[in-house]
Scaffold this motif. Sequence first.
Motif, PDB file in Angstrom:
ATOM      1  N   VAL A 297      13.624  -3.196   8.019  1.00 37.95           N
ATOM      2  CA  VAL A 297      14.065  -2.120   6.978  1.00 37.95           C
ATOM      3  C   VAL A 297      12.889  -2.166   5.894  1.00 37.95           C
ATOM      4  N   PHE A 298      12.549  -1.049   5.540  1.00 40.25           N
ATOM      5  CA  PHE A 298      11.486  -0.992   4.513  1.00 40.25           C
ATOM      6  C   PHE A 298      11.345   0.127   3.757  1.00 40.25           C
ATOM      7  N   GLY A 299      10.895   0.289   2.479  1.00 36.15           N
ATOM      8  CA  GLY A 299      10.567   1.464   1.747  1.00 36.15           C
ATOM      9  C   GLY A 299       9.355   1.657   1.899  1.00 36.15           C
ATOM     10  N   THR A 300       9.021   2.974   1.579  1.00 34.90           N
ATOM     11  CA  THR A 300       7.767   3.754   1.447  1.00 34.90           C
ATOM     12  C   THR A 300       7.637   4.463  -0.017  1.00 34.90           C
ATOM     13  N   GLY A 301       6.463   4.366  -0.654  1.00 30.75           N
ATOM     14  CA  GLY A 301       6.397   5.171  -1.936  1.00 30.75           C
ATOM     15  C   GLY A 301       5.193   5.024  -2.438  1.00 30.75           C
ATOM     16  N   THR A 302       4.431   6.116  -3.356  1.00 30.14           N
ATOM     17  CA  THR A 302       3.194   5.881  -3.773  1.00 30.14           C
ATOM     18  C   THR A 302       3.073   4.416  -4.554  1.00 30.14           C
ATOM     19  N   ALA A 303       3.936   4.268  -5.340  1.00 27.62           N
ATOM     20  CA  ALA A 303       3.944   3.125  -6.262  1.00 27.62           C
ATOM     21  C   ALA A 303       4.215   2.088  -5.588  1.00 27.62           C
ATOM     22  N   ALA A 304       5.362   2.066  -4.722  1.00 28.35           N
ATOM     23  CA  ALA A 304       6.063   0.743  -4.035  1.00 28.35           C
ATOM     24  C   ALA A 304       4.874   0.543  -2.919  1.00 28.35           C
ATOM     25  N   THR A 305       4.144   1.359  -2.228  1.00 23.95           N
ATOM     26  CA  THR A 305       3.517   1.334  -1.050  1.00 23.95           C
ATOM     27  C   THR A 305       4.476   1.115   0.103  1.00 23.95           C
ATOM     28  N   ILE A 306       4.504  -0.223   0.980  1.00 24.01           N
ATOM     29  CA  ILE A 306       5.408  -0.342   1.846  1.00 24.01           C
ATOM     30  C   ILE A 306       6.043  -1.573   1.120  1.00 24.01           C
ATOM     31  N   THR A 328       6.100  -5.188  12.074  1.00 23.65           N
ATOM     32  CA  THR A 328       5.683  -3.853  11.991  1.00 23.65           C
ATOM     33  C   THR A 328       5.579  -3.451  10.834  1.00 23.65           C
ATOM     34  N   ALA A 329       6.435  -3.567   9.659  1.00 25.09           N
ATOM     35  CA  ALA A 329       5.977  -3.189   8.391  1.00 25.09           C
ATOM     36  C   ALA A 329       4.654  -3.979   7.731  1.00 25.09           C
ATOM     37  N   PRO A 330       4.447  -5.289   8.117  1.00 34.59           N
ATOM     38  CA  PRO A 330       3.266  -5.910   7.854  1.00 34.59           C
ATOM     39  C   PRO A 330       2.041  -5.063   8.223  1.00 34.59           C
ATOM     40  N   GLU A 331       2.005  -4.721   9.505  1.00 31.29           N
ATOM     41  CA  GLU A 331       0.968  -4.115  10.245  1.00 31.29           C
ATOM     42  C   GLU A 331       0.792  -2.539   9.700  1.00 31.29           C
ATOM     43  N   LEU A 332       2.078  -1.905   9.523  1.00 25.94           N
ATOM     44  CA  LEU A 332       2.038  -0.653   8.950  1.00 25.94           C
ATOM     45  C   LEU A 332       1.226  -0.744   7.436  1.00 25.94           C
ATOM     46  N   LYS A 333       1.421  -1.536   6.685  1.00 24.30           N
ATOM     47  CA  LYS A 333       0.851  -1.737   5.350  1.00 24.30           C
ATOM     48  C   LYS A 333      -0.668  -1.897   5.291  1.00 24.30           C
ATOM     49  N   LYS A 334      -0.927  -2.969   6.450  1.00 26.90           N
ATOM     50  CA  LYS A 334      -2.346  -3.149   6.683  1.00 26.90           C
ATOM     51  C   LYS A 334      -2.899  -2.017   7.111  1.00 26.90           C
ATOM     52  N   ARG A 335      -2.536  -1.147   7.772  1.00 30.15           N
ATOM     53  CA  ARG A 335      -3.307   0.063   8.610  1.00 30.15           C
ATOM     54  C   ARG A 335      -3.422   1.085   7.257  1.00 30.15           C
ATOM     55  N   LEU A 336      -2.338   1.199   6.454  1.00 29.63           N
ATOM     56  CA  LEU A 336      -2.641   2.101   5.434  1.00 29.63           C
ATOM     57  C   LEU A 336      -3.689   1.708   4.377  1.00 29.63           C
ATOM     58  N   ASN A 337      -3.364   0.390   3.984  1.00 32.83           N
ATOM     59  CA  ASN A 337      -4.267  -0.213   3.092  1.00 32.83           C
ATOM     60  C   ASN A 337      -5.777  -0.154   3.630  1.00 32.83           C
ATOM     61  N   ASP A 338      -6.016  -0.451   4.789  1.00 33.89           N
ATOM     62  CA  ASP A 338      -7.494  -0.343   5.451  1.00 33.89           C
ATOM     63  C   ASP A 338      -7.851   1.055   5.321  1.00 33.89           C
ATOM     64  N   ILE A 339      -7.069   2.107   5.452  1.00 36.54           N
ATOM     65  CA  ILE A 339      -7.610   3.507   5.229  1.00 36.54           C
ATOM     66  C   ILE A 339      -7.954   3.647   3.686  1.00 36.54           C
ATOM     67  N   ARG A 340      -7.005   3.296   2.808  1.00 40.34           N
ATOM     68  CA  ARG A 340      -7.139   3.293   1.711  1.00 40.34           C
ATOM     69  C   ARG A 340      -8.325   2.617   0.904  1.00 40.34           C
ATOM     70  N   TYR A 341      -8.625   1.576   1.413  1.00 39.45           N
ATOM     71  CA  TYR A 341      -9.907   0.505   0.812  1.00 39.45           C
ATOM     72  C   TYR A 341     -11.068   0.982   1.906  1.00 39.45           C
ATOM     73  N   SER A 342     -11.022   2.055   2.432  1.00 41.66           N
ATOM     74  CA  SER A 342     -12.205   2.387   3.289  1.00 41.66           C
ATOM     75  C   SER A 342     -12.686   1.251   4.136  1.00 41.66           C
ATOM     76  N   LYS A 343     -11.738   0.430   4.736  1.00 46.23           N
ATOM     77  CA  LYS A 343     -12.010  -0.555   5.552  1.00 46.23           C
ATOM     78  C   LYS A 343     -11.998  -0.169   7.249  1.00 46.23           C
ATOM     79  N   THR A 344     -11.541   1.143   7.361  1.00 43.95           N
ATOM     80  CA  THR A 344     -11.452   1.603   8.528  1.00 43.95           C
ATOM     81  C   THR A 344     -11.653   2.940   8.628  1.00 43.95           C
ATOM     82  N   GLU A 345     -12.009   3.783   9.718  1.00 43.87           N
ATOM     83  CA  GLU A 345     -12.181   4.928   9.845  1.00 43.87           C
ATOM     84  C   GLU A 345     -11.111   5.892   9.298  1.00 43.87           C
TER      85      GLU A 345
END
Length: 354
Positions: A297-306, A328-345
């Motif tokens: 179970v996880f929450g999503t938000g701009t301030a809270a991220t995941i 799942t939630a940690p992997e989702l957070k990583k994927r999102l952060n990798d995009i945000r910090y320009s670490k992935t395409e």
Amino acid sequence: MIAALDINVQKVEKSKLKSLSLDNIPFGKFFTDHMLEADYEEGEWKNIEIKPYQPLLLDPSTAALHYGQSIFEGIKAYKDERGEAFIFRPYDNYRRFNLSAKRMQMPEVPEDVFIEGLRLLVELDKDWIPNKEDHSLYIRPFMFSNDPIIGVKPSEKYKFMILLSPTGPYYNKPMRIYVEEKYTRAAPGGIGFAKAAGNYGASMLATAEAKQKGYDQVLWTDAFEHKYVQEIGTMNVFFIIGDTAYTPSLEEGTILTGVTRESAITLLQEMGFKVEQRRISVDDLMDAHQAGALFEVFGTGTAATITLIKELRYKDYVMEFDTDKWQTAPELKKRLNDIRYSKTEDRHSWMFKV
Ligand code: COI
């Protein structure tokens, strides 16, 4: 491309940044050197200015203070390794801002004022973007009615502003959540889908009571039966049950159209999950929990991220989770952060270059 916009820029003489460390900075407490301010008067937006961050002088009869015609957004800017600044999905927040404005009988803010205004402001205060994991520059556009009249009616004057606040994580540990059955956040026909200030003001009593019981936040349920789940605190909510991710549907207009929610849906699908947006009852969750199928179970938000949820309590039924074992939630957070910090395409073109 946005047409050149007449924004008057007045810079600070000396930046406040030198006296502040951007490490471990709390959410929403410090603001950058500049802010944007614009006035809506006689049917048009004017006096668009970027100027030193400063207090406002308001008439005590300012309508927003009395009747709450006030909306806001939350957006984040990040830096890549070369120091280039990017803003995450600002057009989505821009569209949602104007949906909130419409619901609250407020004027729309034109795209160039919103987007070019925030681009210019972030460019000017780019050095304030923290360079650390889970840190970012939080962008807070907001608008309020500004007539000095206490008659209950839509104002003729409004103020639109943007503030920037360097920030660390909003929630920094897995949360314990109390399923709310007494208070209501939103009902169909109401303002639940809008990012209206009053939605947050009205949430505080329920949150305070949950805190007294030892919980961090509430899981809001529907207004009629307190049976169907809506949101957690200031976040959208997801449940991983079996190989499917469930999140409440937006259909009834009681749930915020989260930009992080939309991004999470896309990324979860890429991770191989089915994603279902539908009504979810607390009974469904308890059944899945009893069957050992409610995995995360996880929450999503701009301030809270995941944000991971380690406990859900409904009446006397407690659902506890060992979040250290989650994938799942940690992997989702990583994927999102990798995009945000320009670490992935950035395959979805979510990052807007400043
Ligand atoms: C955001 O995620 O930007 C929010 O709206 C939460 C905020 C009220 C702290």
